[in-house]
Scaffold this motif. Structure first.
Motif, PDB file in Angstrom:
ATOM      1  N   SER A 188      -6.785  -2.720 -28.626  1.00 33.48           N
ATOM      2  CA  SER A 188      -7.599  -3.009 -27.629  1.00 33.48           C
ATOM      3  C   SER A 188      -7.626  -4.728 -27.389  1.00 33.48           C
ATOM      4  O   SER A 188      -7.015  -5.445 -28.071  1.00 33.48           O
ATOM      5  N   GLY A 189      -7.714  -5.075 -25.978  1.00 37.98           N
ATOM      6  CA  GLY A 189      -7.659  -6.332 -25.436  1.00 37.98           C
ATOM      7  C   GLY A 189      -8.609  -7.307 -26.133  1.00 37.98           C
ATOM      8  O   GLY A 189      -9.277  -6.884 -26.794  1.00 37.98           O
ATOM      9  N   PRO A 190      -8.345  -8.427 -25.729  1.00 36.24           N
ATOM     10  CA  PRO A 190      -9.132  -9.501 -26.333  1.00 36.24           C
ATOM     11  C   PRO A 190     -10.683  -9.539 -25.839  1.00 36.24           C
ATOM     12  O   PRO A 190     -10.826  -8.889 -24.582  1.00 36.24           O
ATOM     13  N   ARG A 191     -11.625  -9.562 -26.385  1.00 33.34           N
ATOM     14  CA  ARG A 191     -13.172  -9.450 -25.712  1.00 33.34           C
ATOM     15  C   ARG A 191     -13.366 -10.465 -24.755  1.00 33.34           C
ATOM     16  O   ARG A 191     -12.895 -11.620 -24.833  1.00 33.34           O
ATOM     17  N   PRO A 192     -14.074 -10.288 -23.648  1.00 35.70           N
ATOM     18  CA  PRO A 192     -14.253 -10.998 -22.608  1.00 35.70           C
ATOM     19  C   PRO A 192     -15.523 -12.050 -23.213  1.00 35.70           C
ATOM     20  O   PRO A 192     -15.933 -11.971 -24.153  1.00 35.70           O
ATOM     21  N   VAL A 193     -15.529 -13.197 -22.622  1.00 35.82           N
ATOM     22  CA  VAL A 193     -16.390 -14.270 -22.739  1.00 35.82           C
ATOM     23  C   VAL A 193     -17.510 -14.563 -21.832  1.00 35.82           C
ATOM     24  O   VAL A 193     -16.918 -14.760 -20.586  1.00 35.82           O
ATOM     25  N   VAL A 194     -18.760 -14.405 -21.879  1.00 38.00           N
ATOM     26  CA  VAL A 194     -19.582 -14.796 -21.082  1.00 38.00           C
ATOM     27  C   VAL A 194     -20.334 -16.244 -21.248  1.00 38.00           C
ATOM     28  O   VAL A 194     -20.774 -16.489 -22.438  1.00 38.00           O
ATOM     29  N   ILE A 225      -8.055 -13.524 -22.333  1.00 40.55           N
ATOM     30  CA  ILE A 225      -9.462 -13.622 -22.666  1.00 40.55           C
ATOM     31  C   ILE A 225     -10.072 -13.648 -20.996  1.00 40.55           C
ATOM     32  O   ILE A 225      -9.992 -14.762 -20.511  1.00 40.55           O
ATOM     33  N   CYS A 226     -10.807 -12.794 -20.633  1.00 40.18           N
ATOM     34  CA  CYS A 226     -11.471 -13.267 -19.770  1.00 40.18           C
ATOM     35  C   CYS A 226     -12.981 -13.954 -19.572  1.00 40.18           C
ATOM     36  O   CYS A 226     -13.854 -13.399 -20.365  1.00 40.18           O
ATOM     37  N   ILE A 227     -12.872 -15.002 -18.704  1.00 40.48           N
ATOM     38  CA  ILE A 227     -14.120 -15.894 -18.933  1.00 40.48           C
ATOM     39  C   ILE A 227     -15.114 -15.713 -17.691  1.00 40.48           C
ATOM     40  O   ILE A 227     -14.425 -15.644 -16.592  1.00 40.48           O
ATOM     41  N   PHE A 245      -9.975 -16.791 -15.810  1.00 40.85           N
ATOM     42  CA  PHE A 245     -11.331 -17.202 -15.333  1.00 40.85           C
ATOM     43  C   PHE A 245     -11.621 -15.765 -14.340  1.00 40.85           C
ATOM     44  O   PHE A 245     -10.698 -15.577 -13.344  1.00 40.85           O
ATOM     45  N   SER A 246     -12.598 -15.102 -14.491  1.00 45.65           N
ATOM     46  CA  SER A 246     -13.161 -14.270 -13.263  1.00 45.65           C
ATOM     47  C   SER A 246     -13.769 -14.840 -12.227  1.00 45.65           C
ATOM     48  O   SER A 246     -14.823 -15.549 -12.319  1.00 45.65           O
ATOM     49  N   VAL A 247     -12.895 -14.653 -11.082  1.00 46.17           N
ATOM     50  CA  VAL A 247     -13.367 -15.797  -9.967  1.00 46.17           C
ATOM     51  C   VAL A 247     -14.550 -14.878  -9.487  1.00 46.17           C
ATOM     52  O   VAL A 247     -14.388 -13.806  -8.820  1.00 46.17           O
TER      53      VAL A 247
END
Ligand SMILES: Nc1ncnc2c1ncn2[C@@H]1O[C@H](COP(=O)(O)OP(=O)(O)OP(=O)(O)O)[C@@H](O)[C@H]1O
Ligand SMILES: Nc1nc2c(ncn2[C@@H]2O[C@H](COP(=O)(O)O)[C@@H](O)[C@H]2O)c(=O)[nH]1
Length: 223
Positions: free
Chosen positions: A2-8, A123-125, A34-36
């Motif tokens: 599984s991919g890296p966990r996103p970060v909020v 890693i999706c931020i 970065f999640s735009v």
């Protein structure tokens, strides 16, 4: 695998989220994306439409500018700047994972903004307000929840005023939202970690320490 966990990343406007984020993305190039978000607010000077830091490899390939110049010109905070009508249309079509009204404008995270980052195994931020946190908790995204808090309301107000991005009206709205955010973020279990951004160095070290495992996952996958 599984991919890296996103970060909020959340916390009051002016607490220092984007300052910390820019530093993180600069130190760990090719690890975060970065999640735009979409917003109906007007762009600030220097902000451009739809430009996230995950477009960095393209920019680097297409220019002769020194890397440092490119990094300083690329903001991790830029948005898709849209009208209320088109944003509402996207929400009605189910294109957003979350959306909220903040300081008189609409903000939201489209599903595709997250998918674009995750497709690159980065890693999706997500940088969202407290309503975004509450709404993301109802989804299956399973991110790490981090709150960046200012040392006090007085310091927050000074930082926002010094930043010179707000009118008196929008500043007051942001301070009111900050009071609510600061109360809610004290509730146990809302965030995995709450970082007080007093001294920037200390706050940055804490932020890195929470993310070390996910950073390692992405770096290992690249080997
Ligand atoms: N530790 C710190 N000490 C002093 N000033 C700081 C610190 N961290 C950030 N700042 C300054 O405070 C201002 C607000 O920071 P920043 O824009 O990063 O906040 P933000 O949380 O991303 O706000 P928004 O949610 O509105 O985008 C900036 O001018 C930044 O330079
Ligand atoms: N719920 C969401 N909140 C968002 C999103 N993108 C940004 N934000 C938050 O809005 C405020 C103000 O941001 P600014 O750029 O106008 O200063 C800040 O707290 C952000 O975290 C989003 O997609 N959803």
């Amino acid at each position: 695998m599984s991919g890296p966990r996103p970060v909020v990343l959340s916390g009051p406007s002016g607490a220092g989220k984007s300052t910390l984020l820019k530093r993180l993305m600069k130190e760990y190039e090719g690890v975060f994306g970065f999640s735009v978000s979409h917003t109906t607010r007007n762009p600030r000077p220097g902000e451009e439409d739809g430009k996230g830091l995950n477009c960095l490899p393209m920019l680097l390939g297409a220019t002769l500018l020194p890397v440092a110049d490119i990094l300083s010109s690329v903001s991790s905070e830029d948005y898709h700047f849209v009208t209320r009508e088109s944003m509402q249309e996207g929400i009605d079509k189910g294109e957003f994972i979350e959306n909220a009204e903040f300081s008189g404008n609409m903000y939201g995270t489209s599903k595709s903004s997250i998918e674009d980052v995750q497709a690159q195994n980065l890693i999706c931020i997500l940088d969202v307000d407290i309503q975004g946190v509450q709404n993301i908790k109802k989804t299956d995204l399973n991110p790490i929840y981090i709150s960046i808090q200012p040392p006090s309301m007085e310091i927050l107000e000074k930082r926002l005023r010094d930043r010179q991005t707000e009118t008196e009206d929008s500043l007051q709205k942001r301070l009111e939202a900050a009071r609510i955010d600061m109360e809610l973020s004290k509730e146990p279990g809302v965030f995995d970690i709450v970082i007080i951004n007093d001294d920037l160095e200390g706050a940055y070290e804490k932020l890195k320490s929470v993310l070390v495992e996910e950073i390692q996952k992405v770096q290992d996958a690249k080997k």
